[in-house]
Design a protein around this motif. Sequence first.
Motif, PDB file in Angstrom:
ATOM      1  N   GLU A  66       0.837  -1.206   0.000  1.00  0.00           N
ATOM      2  CA  GLU A  66       0.000   0.000   0.000  1.00  0.00           C
ATOM      3  C   GLU A  66       0.871   1.255   0.000  1.00  0.00           C
ATOM      4  OE1 GLU A  66      -2.659  -0.149   3.282  1.00  0.00           O
ATOM      5  OE2 GLU A  66      -4.047  -1.532   2.311  1.00  0.00           O
ATOM      6  N   ASP A  67       1.897   1.263   0.869  1.00  0.00           N
ATOM      7  CA  ASP A  67       2.789   2.424   0.944  1.00  0.00           C
ATOM      8  C   ASP A  67       3.552   2.601  -0.368  1.00  0.00           C
ATOM      9  OD1 ASP A  67       1.963   2.821   3.514  1.00  0.00           O
ATOM     10  OD2 ASP A  67       3.707   1.862   4.444  1.00  0.00           O
ATOM     11  N   PHE A  68       3.982   1.477  -0.948  1.00  0.00           N
ATOM     12  CA  PHE A  68       4.721   1.529  -2.208  1.00  0.00           C
ATOM     13  C   PHE A  68       3.860   2.125  -3.323  1.00  0.00           C
ATOM     14  CE2 PHE A  68       5.755  -0.573  -6.283  1.00  0.00           C
ATOM     15  CZ  PHE A  68       7.062  -0.144  -6.447  1.00  0.00           C
ATOM     16  N   SER A  69       2.633   1.648  -3.457  1.00  0.00           N
ATOM     17  CA  SER A  69       1.748   2.150  -4.519  1.00  0.00           C
ATOM     18  C   SER A  69       1.385   3.613  -4.296  1.00  0.00           C
ATOM     19  CB  SER A  69       0.479   1.295  -4.591  1.00  0.00           C
ATOM     20  OG  SER A  69      -0.245   1.345  -3.378  1.00  0.00           O
ATOM     21  N   GLU A  70       1.159   3.999  -3.031  1.00  0.00           N
ATOM     22  CA  GLU A  70       0.833   5.394  -2.731  1.00  0.00           C
ATOM     23  C   GLU A  70       1.992   6.318  -3.089  1.00  0.00           C
ATOM     24  OE1 GLU A  70      -0.541   8.201   1.058  1.00  0.00           O
ATOM     25  OE2 GLU A  70      -0.399   6.024   1.273  1.00  0.00           O
ATOM     26  N   ARG A  71       3.219   5.867  -2.817  1.00  0.00           N
ATOM     27  CA  ARG A  71       4.386   6.681  -3.148  1.00  0.00           C
ATOM     28  C   ARG A  71       4.522   6.857  -4.661  1.00  0.00           C
ATOM     29  NH1 ARG A  71       7.787   3.835  -0.838  1.00  0.00           N
ATOM     30  NH2 ARG A  71       9.117   2.990  -2.483  1.00  0.00           N
ATOM     31  N   LEU A  72       4.264   5.788  -5.420  1.00  0.00           N
ATOM     32  CA  LEU A  72       4.341   5.895  -6.877  1.00  0.00           C
ATOM     33  C   LEU A  72       3.272   6.838  -7.420  1.00  0.00           C
ATOM     34  CD1 LEU A  72       5.160   2.310  -8.218  1.00  0.00           C
ATOM     35  CD2 LEU A  72       6.690   4.176  -7.617  1.00  0.00           C
ATOM     36  N   VAL A  73       2.073   6.787  -6.821  1.00  0.00           N
ATOM     37  CA  VAL A  73       1.001   7.698  -7.236  1.00  0.00           C
ATOM     38  C   VAL A  73       1.443   9.143  -7.033  1.00  0.00           C
ATOM     39  CG1 VAL A  73      -1.334   8.511  -6.722  1.00  0.00           C
ATOM     40  CG2 VAL A  73      -0.877   6.069  -6.855  1.00  0.00           C
ATOM     41  N   ASN A  74       2.003   9.428  -5.861  1.00  0.00           N
ATOM     42  CA  ASN A  74       2.444  10.793  -5.550  1.00  0.00           C
ATOM     43  C   ASN A  74       3.576  11.251  -6.455  1.00  0.00           C
ATOM     44  OD1 ASN A  74       0.572  10.982  -3.474  1.00  0.00           O
ATOM     45  ND2 ASN A  74       1.996  10.205  -1.931  1.00  0.00           N
ATOM     46  N   LEU A  75       4.394  10.289  -6.933  1.00  0.00           N
ATOM     47  CA  LEU A  75       5.503  10.623  -7.832  1.00  0.00           C
ATOM     48  C   LEU A  75       5.065  10.713  -9.290  1.00  0.00           C
ATOM     49  CD1 LEU A  75       8.338   8.373  -6.312  1.00  0.00           C
ATOM     50  CD2 LEU A  75       8.146  10.866  -6.185  1.00  0.00           C
ATOM     51  N   GLY A  76       3.797  10.372  -9.571  1.00  0.00           N
ATOM     52  CA  GLY A  76       3.284  10.512 -10.927  1.00  0.00           C
ATOM     53  C   GLY A  76       3.438   9.279 -11.800  1.00  0.00           C
ATOM     54  N   TRP A  77       3.825   8.131 -11.215  1.00  0.00           N
ATOM     55  CA  TRP A  77       3.906   6.909 -12.009  1.00  0.00           C
ATOM     56  C   TRP A  77       2.484   6.431 -12.292  1.00  0.00           C
ATOM     57  CZ3 TRP A  77       8.493   3.248 -11.999  1.00  0.00           C
ATOM     58  CH2 TRP A  77       9.663   3.921 -11.692  1.00  0.00           C
ATOM     59  N   PRO A  78       2.198   5.987 -13.508  1.00  0.00           N
ATOM     60  CA  PRO A  78       0.822   5.594 -13.836  1.00  0.00           C
ATOM     61  C   PRO A  78       0.440   4.249 -13.231  1.00  0.00           C
ATOM     62  CG  PRO A  78       2.243   5.176 -15.712  1.00  0.00           C
ATOM     63  CD  PRO A  78       3.088   5.891 -14.686  1.00  0.00           C
ATOM     64  N   LEU A  79      -0.851   4.026 -13.132  1.00  0.00           N
ATOM     65  CA  LEU A  79      -1.362   2.764 -12.607  1.00  0.00           C
ATOM     66  C   LEU A  79      -0.898   1.582 -13.454  1.00  0.00           C
ATOM     67  CD1 LEU A  79      -3.235   1.189 -10.693  1.00  0.00           C
ATOM     68  CD2 LEU A  79      -5.130   1.755 -12.226  1.00  0.00           C
ATOM     69  N   SER A  80      -0.684   1.805 -14.738  1.00  0.00           N
ATOM     70  CA  SER A  80      -0.289   0.718 -15.639  1.00  0.00           C
ATOM     71  C   SER A  80       1.031   0.081 -15.209  1.00  0.00           C
ATOM     72  CB  SER A  80      -0.186   1.221 -17.076  1.00  0.00           C
ATOM     73  OG  SER A  80       0.764   2.256 -17.180  1.00  0.00           O
ATOM     74  N   TYR A  81       1.920   0.848 -14.571  1.00  0.00           N
ATOM     75  CA  TYR A  81       3.178   0.260 -14.097  1.00  0.00           C
ATOM     76  C   TYR A  81       2.894  -0.835 -13.079  1.00  0.00           C
ATOM     77  CZ  TYR A  81       7.527  -0.343 -11.519  1.00  0.00           C
ATOM     78  OH  TYR A  81       8.613  -0.891 -10.897  1.00  0.00           O
ATOM     79  N   LEU A  82       1.962  -0.580 -12.160  1.00  0.00           N
ATOM     80  CA  LEU A  82       1.628  -1.560 -11.133  1.00  0.00           C
ATOM     81  C   LEU A  82       0.884  -2.752 -11.713  1.00  0.00           C
ATOM     82  CD1 LEU A  82       0.453   0.955  -8.379  1.00  0.00           C
ATOM     83  CD2 LEU A  82       2.617  -0.273  -8.442  1.00  0.00           C
ATOM     84  N   THR A  83      -0.146  -2.488 -12.531  1.00  0.00           N
ATOM     85  CA  THR A  83      -0.948  -3.591 -13.065  1.00  0.00           C
ATOM     86  C   THR A  83      -0.149  -4.429 -14.066  1.00  0.00           C
ATOM     87  OG1 THR A  83      -1.869  -2.079 -14.742  1.00  0.00           O
ATOM     88  CG2 THR A  83      -3.137  -2.393 -12.720  1.00  0.00           C
ATOM     89  N   ASP A  84       0.636  -3.778 -14.930  1.00  0.00           N
ATOM     90  CA  ASP A  84       1.473  -4.532 -15.874  1.00  0.00           C
ATOM     91  C   ASP A  84       2.505  -5.375 -15.128  1.00  0.00           C
ATOM     92  OD1 ASP A  84       0.089  -3.435 -17.926  1.00  0.00           O
ATOM     93  OD2 ASP A  84       1.666  -2.060 -18.582  1.00  0.00           O
ATOM     94  N   GLY A  85       3.065  -4.803 -14.069  1.00  0.00           N
ATOM     95  CA  GLY A  85       4.043  -5.552 -13.287  1.00  0.00           C
ATOM     96  C   GLY A  85       3.433  -6.788 -12.650  1.00  0.00           C
ATOM     97  N   LEU A  86       2.216  -6.658 -12.136  1.00  0.00           N
ATOM     98  CA  LEU A  86       1.546  -7.809 -11.527  1.00  0.00           C
ATOM     99  C   LEU A  86       1.135  -8.848 -12.570  1.00  0.00           C
ATOM    100  CD1 LEU A  86      -0.519  -5.851  -8.875  1.00  0.00           C
ATOM    101  CD2 LEU A  86       1.125  -7.664  -8.364  1.00  0.00           C
ATOM    102  N   GLN A  87       0.697  -8.376 -13.742  1.00  0.00           N
ATOM    103  CA  GLN A  87       0.349  -9.323 -14.812  1.00  0.00           C
ATOM    104  C   GLN A  87       1.591 -10.077 -15.280  1.00  0.00           C
ATOM    105  OE1 GLN A  87      -2.549 -10.117 -15.361  1.00  0.00           O
ATOM    106  NE2 GLN A  87      -3.972  -8.391 -15.318  1.00  0.00           N
TER     107      GLN A  87
END
Length: 289
Positions: A66-87
């Motif tokens: 949760e903390d990792f994803s929140e930090r990426l959101v605040n830094l402007g990384w798109p959601l696709s980085y997280l979902t593509d990484g999990l896929q």
Amino acid sequence: MSSRINTIMMENSDVIIKNWLEIVSEKRKNDYTSSISEELFQSTNREFVNVIFKSLDQEGLTKELEDFSERLVNLGWPLSYLTDGLQTFRRVAIDFILSQGEQIDTDYFSRILDKVDSWVDPIINKLVNEYSGSWEHTVSLQRVALQELSAPLIPVMRDITIMPLIGTIDTERAKLIMENLLDGVIKHNAEVVLIDITGVPVVDTMVAHHIIQAAEAVRLIGATCILVGIRPEIAQTIVNLGIDLGKFPTKSSLRKGFEKALELTDREIVRHEDRNQMIEDIMESLEKE
């Protein structure tokens, strides 16, 4: 079966992480992350896959993820980085488990898919919800900030206020303009309001209609509205559309509009030289008396 798959994953985490990093790094050549430094990209990937494994070990979305994803959101990384990484992790995990030498049949393959899906899908769903909530909150704050700046009424002198308009005027913004205009006129006890449309790129029938409505509303509460900033192309458009702006004064520039506002409030601009001459004339007249 389920415990065996868990054991395979955890005992071979280093190999799975290595395979995952290779695929993600290869995909980087064709996406937005190519602009990120290699050091930052690799460190972020390592942290990402480590928190994924921790979530698998604890069978749910951990505080670390949760903390990792929140930090990426605040830094402007798109959601696709997280979902593509999990896929990608899903595919790597399935391929590795299938490579462990057991006879592959439909039932075995189906159980592997179900198990890996039970790991990955809840994490993806939770991250999407968290990310969407953060995004909606950000958009909501931006909308409020834009509304506060979209139709300001500025008191520049006693009895005179100015509303500078910049950008496109739609129905929602026109409503806000009307509300701010009427509230501001009453609050500042203004006699004259200058609406400056210098920054409005297009004045069509709808925009002109909203402006006329605003000016008429100002007139009804006892003030005068002056429309300023009418560029030649806008004047031509207004004429071609047959729009009647004759009910209230119009000026080509804010300077001319302000001079008109001074006139309407029984003031005038006196040049420094003229004032000195006027004082000299008065003194001379007093001496003669």
